[in-house]
Design a protein around this motif. Structure first.
Motif, PDB file in Angstrom:
ATOM      1  N   ASP A 267      31.495  50.376 -70.733  1.00  0.00           N
ATOM      2  CA  ASP A 267      31.777  51.732 -70.288  1.00  0.00           C
ATOM      3  C   ASP A 267      33.271  51.882 -70.037  1.00  0.00           C
ATOM      4  N   ASP A 297      20.381  56.046 -59.588  1.00  0.00           N
ATOM      5  CA  ASP A 297      21.454  57.026 -59.651  1.00  0.00           C
ATOM      6  C   ASP A 297      21.809  57.484 -58.248  1.00  0.00           C
ATOM      7  N   LYS A 302      26.195  65.322 -58.257  1.00  0.00           N
ATOM      8  CA  LYS A 302      26.609  66.567 -58.897  1.00  0.00           C
ATOM      9  C   LYS A 302      27.374  67.458 -57.931  1.00  0.00           C
ATOM     10  N   ASN A 305      30.978  66.341 -57.715  1.00  0.00           N
ATOM     11  CA  ASN A 305      31.752  66.839 -58.853  1.00  0.00           C
ATOM     12  C   ASN A 305      32.051  68.323 -58.709  1.00  0.00           C
ATOM     13  N   HIS A 310      36.010  66.595 -60.888  1.00  0.00           N
ATOM     14  CA  HIS A 310      35.574  65.427 -61.655  1.00  0.00           C
ATOM     15  C   HIS A 310      36.446  64.201 -61.409  1.00  0.00           C
ATOM     16  N   ASP A 314      34.889  60.702 -60.609  1.00  0.00           N
ATOM     17  CA  ASP A 314      35.159  59.479 -61.371  1.00  0.00           C
ATOM     18  C   ASP A 314      35.592  58.336 -60.454  1.00  0.00           C
ATOM     19  N   LEU A 317      32.547  56.917 -58.877  1.00  0.00           N
ATOM     20  CA  LEU A 317      31.793  56.079 -59.814  1.00  0.00           C
ATOM     21  C   LEU A 317      32.438  54.700 -59.960  1.00  0.00           C
ATOM     22  N   ARG A 336      26.434  50.840 -66.713  1.00  0.00           N
ATOM     23  CA  ARG A 336      26.433  52.289 -66.453  1.00  0.00           C
ATOM     24  C   ARG A 336      25.901  52.956 -67.716  1.00  0.00           C
ATOM     25  N   GLY A 338      25.430  56.252 -68.102  1.00  0.00           N
ATOM     26  CA  GLY A 338      26.003  57.573 -68.312  1.00  0.00           C
ATOM     27  C   GLY A 338      25.902  58.387 -67.043  1.00  0.00           C
ATOM     28  N   GLY A 339      26.874  59.306 -66.845  1.00  0.00           N
ATOM     29  CA  GLY A 339      26.850  60.116 -65.634  1.00  0.00           C
ATOM     30  C   GLY A 339      26.867  59.236 -64.402  1.00  0.00           C
ATOM     31  N   ASP A 340      25.924  59.490 -63.485  1.00  0.00           N
ATOM     32  CA  ASP A 340      25.830  58.666 -62.273  1.00  0.00           C
ATOM     33  C   ASP A 340      24.634  57.719 -62.342  1.00  0.00           C
ATOM     34  N   GLU A 341      24.173  57.420 -63.557  1.00  0.00           N
ATOM     35  CA  GLU A 341      23.010  56.554 -63.727  1.00  0.00           C
ATOM     36  C   GLU A 341      23.456  55.138 -64.086  1.00  0.00           C
TER      37      GLU A 341
END
Length: 693
Positions: A267, A297, A302, A305, A310, A314, A317, A336, A338-341
């Motif tokens: 990632d 997650d 969200k 963000n 963002h 980031d 994350l 990771r 993707g996103g917060d998963e």
């Protein structure tokens, strides 16, 4: 013009030229002088004033070694000409050797043509040697100028030729590589194997390297090694084997390839493994034995963000990616997706107990806050766990973990759930419900029922809360608890929310037109309505269409909306409040964000949650909470309504505490518009039976 005559060049030695070895006739002479001597000897021997060599044919033909004339054009030999071809090794034709004279003479006999052929053989040999020298010079010049490294060795492994690029590549001064053993460029660990293969090749064994381009490791003069691209050739000259190679440094390529491989498997934001690498490792693990997947997650990411941007998201994350691997062993794959998963692979592991222990450790670790960009974050996690055996499909195992994660979120977040087969059935049911909702609004299956809100002092109905119902074509009348979670996540949530506002305003106007006392109609908002950005316009349009005063409508905001509220959400609510639309805070007192919301929201009313009202007669703490809420509301200038009143004794206690309005089964369940109108008429003693629908 003739420059000389045959007698000028003829001598006793020249007359014996046919008895000389071919290589001696023109050895040591410059190229053109050697050819001219051969043509002069041919003219003198055969008694012609002219002799020349023609190379090529047609317009491209050229004259070389001309004797007895000047210039580059063919001489005047119209009286007599004789010619024989110049043939090199393998029958290669260079051109012709010609002799002639301006005047007529008898044709050559066989002996004379034989002599002419002997001289042609001398000329062809000269041209062949000249061409070989030229080709060798060109080859050497090309090799020296080439960017690729060239190297040649003999059968003993001694370097016989290198170009400048090779010397630069391996770090040697000009001329110092020639004569050394080729092993100077071979790392010690490879020399034994190289020696065996080289010896076999010299004695006639076929080498798989010839004609192929491969990657090898070479050694620099300073002892360091580096990767090269290597292409080998072999040839035979005069019965001797020659071996050569073309090489170039591919260190930069390797570094770039390594970087591309890293980018393809990691990632870019966090440096953790990405989905591709996680999937690859999971498939490999399941081929060998059992494996366990943990999906997790961040709760509320969200909103981070949306409210802080963002860049802050980031940063959060990245901080999570640093903390998460500390919860597992160093050899455990953390990715990771993707996103917060994020995902964790435990392998080999087919036991849910260590997986549960890992999940608990992660939840405990993330109790500690994050201090980032001047903000303090309480990051909650939800986790789903799925265990698979050898041969389990990797995608199916991830899907099972995702279902468990979804269940953890439904069960209140900040927890973990282990996958159970029943979860898959529940998802299928939710998806079916989701699809059916897409048609419900258009088909007229959605309706509003209304629960009365009563003023204690006179017992009059002063308001009604609009509650959504679904007349399902096969399942009957469905209450919100069955379909509301699916609706809130549905793409049509905003459209259905607008319809609820529109329908509530239409019904309020209908009641008024039927002669009922003016009622305040309360409408619950969906988050999607606020995110759509058109809430204020939608509400004011409906009020205007049905000629209702703004105070006839009350918007109820839940704690979840309050937690997500930013300026984009608050602005339309503030604008509507300024126009006179009432704003109520629903289920007040059940969440930790409620008190802070009082400062941010432009509220009109607080709704005391039914959980406090239910035990107000028996639980001293609930009674005290209600008393504090009432006092706080009075200080803030807010009205209060209590939900869930089921008995007259509860109403009496609440009236004694200073509460003025209530809602609950004591006054009526949610009912159709017609039923509510009838109830109001009954309580008011009205006789007008104007139809209400």
């Amino acid at each position: 013009m003739f420059l000389s005559t045959p007698s000028d060049v003829w001598s006793a030695q020249d007359r014996d030229v046919d008895r000389m070895p071919a290589a001696q006739a023109s050895a040591g002479l410059p190229a053109e002088a050697g050819l001219t001597r051969i043509t002069a000897l041919a003219a003198g021997c055969l008694g012609t004033p002219l002799a020349w060599i023609t190379l090529g044919t047609g317009p491209a033909a050229s004259i070389r070694g001309g004797f007895g004339f000047a210039g580059s054009d063919a001489p005047d030999a119209t009286g007599f000409q004789a010619a024989t071809p110049l043939l090199g090794a393998g029958g290669r034709r260079f051109g012709e050797l010609r002799v002639g004279a301006p005047g007529a003479r008898a044709a050559f006999d066989a002996a004379e043509m034989g002599r002419l052929a002997d001289f042609a053989a001398l000329a062809a040999d000269h041209l062949e040697r000249e061409g070989g020298a030229c080709a060798d010079g060109i080859a050497r010049g090309f090799a020296e100028a080439a960017a690729f490294a060239f190297l040649a060795v003999d059968v003993g492994g001694t370097i016989t030729f290198v170009n400048r690029a090779a010397e630069t590549l391996f770090g040697y001064a000009p001329g110092t590589m020639t004569g050394q053993d080729v092993e100077i460029i071979i790392p010690p660990s490879f020399r034994a194997r190289h020696g065996e293969r080289f010896a076999g090749f010299v004695v006639g064994a076929t080498s798989k390297l010839v004609g192929r381009t491969i990657e090898l490791v070479a050694q620099h003069r300073d002892g360091t090694t580096f990767p090269i691209e290597f292409s080998m050739s072999a040839w035979t000259t005069d019965g001797r084997i020659g071996i050569g190679a073309m090489m170039r440094d591919i260190s930069a390529w390797r570094a770039r390839d390594d970087q591309l491989v890293h980018m393809a498997h990691h990632d870019s934001l966090t440096g953790l493994a990405n989905r591709a690498q996680f999937d690859e490792r999971l498939r490999a693990a399941l081929e060998q034995g059992p494996a366990t997947v943990l999906l997790l997650d961040l709760d509320g990411f969200k909103e981070v963000n949306d409210s802080l941007g963002h860049a802050t998201g980031d940063t959060l994350l990245k901080a999570v990616a640093v903390r998460l691997p500390l919860c597992v062993a160093p050899d455990v794959t953390v990715a990771r997706l993707g996103g917060d998963e994020f995902a964790i692979l435990l392998a080999p592991c087919g036991d849910p107990i260590p997986a549960a222990a890992t999940a608990t450790r992660i939840l405990d670790t993330f109790q500690a806050t994050f201090q980032l960009s001047g903000h303090t974050f309480h990051v909650g996690l939800s986790l789903g766990i799925a265990v698979g055996g050898r041969g389990t499909d990797a995608a199916a195992l991830i899907a099972d973990a995702d279902l468990a994660l979804y269940q953890a979120k439904r069960d209140g977040r900040r927890c973990y759930r282990l996958f159970e087969p029943a979860m898959r059935s529940a998802v299928i049911a939710r998806r079916t419900l989701h699809d059916e909702l897409s048609h419900a609004l258009e088909a007229g299956e959605l309706v509003l029922h209304y629960q009365p809100q009563v003023a204690f002092d006179m017992g009059r109905v002063v308001g009604a809360e609009a509650l959504l119902r679904w007349r399902h074509p096969s399942r009957g009348l469905l209450l919100p608890g069955v379909f509301l979670p699916a609706l809130e996540a549905h793409p049509m949530a905003a459209a259905i929310g607008r319809w609820i506002v529109e329908e509530a305003c239409r019904q309020a106007a209908q009641w008024r037109a039927a002669g009922l006392p003016p009622l305040r109609v309360a409408v619950n908002l969906f988050t999607a309505q606020l995110r759509a950005g058109t809430l204020a316009e939608d509400v004011m349009r409906s009020l205007t269409r049905y000629r209702l005063p703004p105070a006839a409508l009350e918007l109820e905001v839940t704690e979840r909306i309050a937690l997500q509220a930013d300026d984009a959400i608050l602005e339309p609510i503030r604008a509507l409040h300024a126009h006179g639309v009432a704003v109520a805070f629903d289920d007040f007192g059940t969440g930790y964000a409620s008190l802070s919301s009082l400062k941010r929201f432009p509220l009109t009313r607080l709704k005391i949650d039914r959980s406090f009202v239910r035990d107000v007669l028996t639980d001293r703490h609930d009674a005290e909470i209600i008393r504090v809420v009432l006092g706080m509301a009075e200080n803030f200038g807010l009205e209060v309504i209590a939900e869930g009143i089921e008995g007259a004794d509860q109403e009496a206690v609440l009236r004694g505490m200073g509460c003025h309005e209530g809602q609950g089964y004591l006054y009526g369940k949610a009912m159709s518009p017609t039923a509510l109108a009838a109830m109001i008429r009954s309580r008011e003693g009205m006789t007008d039976e104007t139809e209400v629908a």
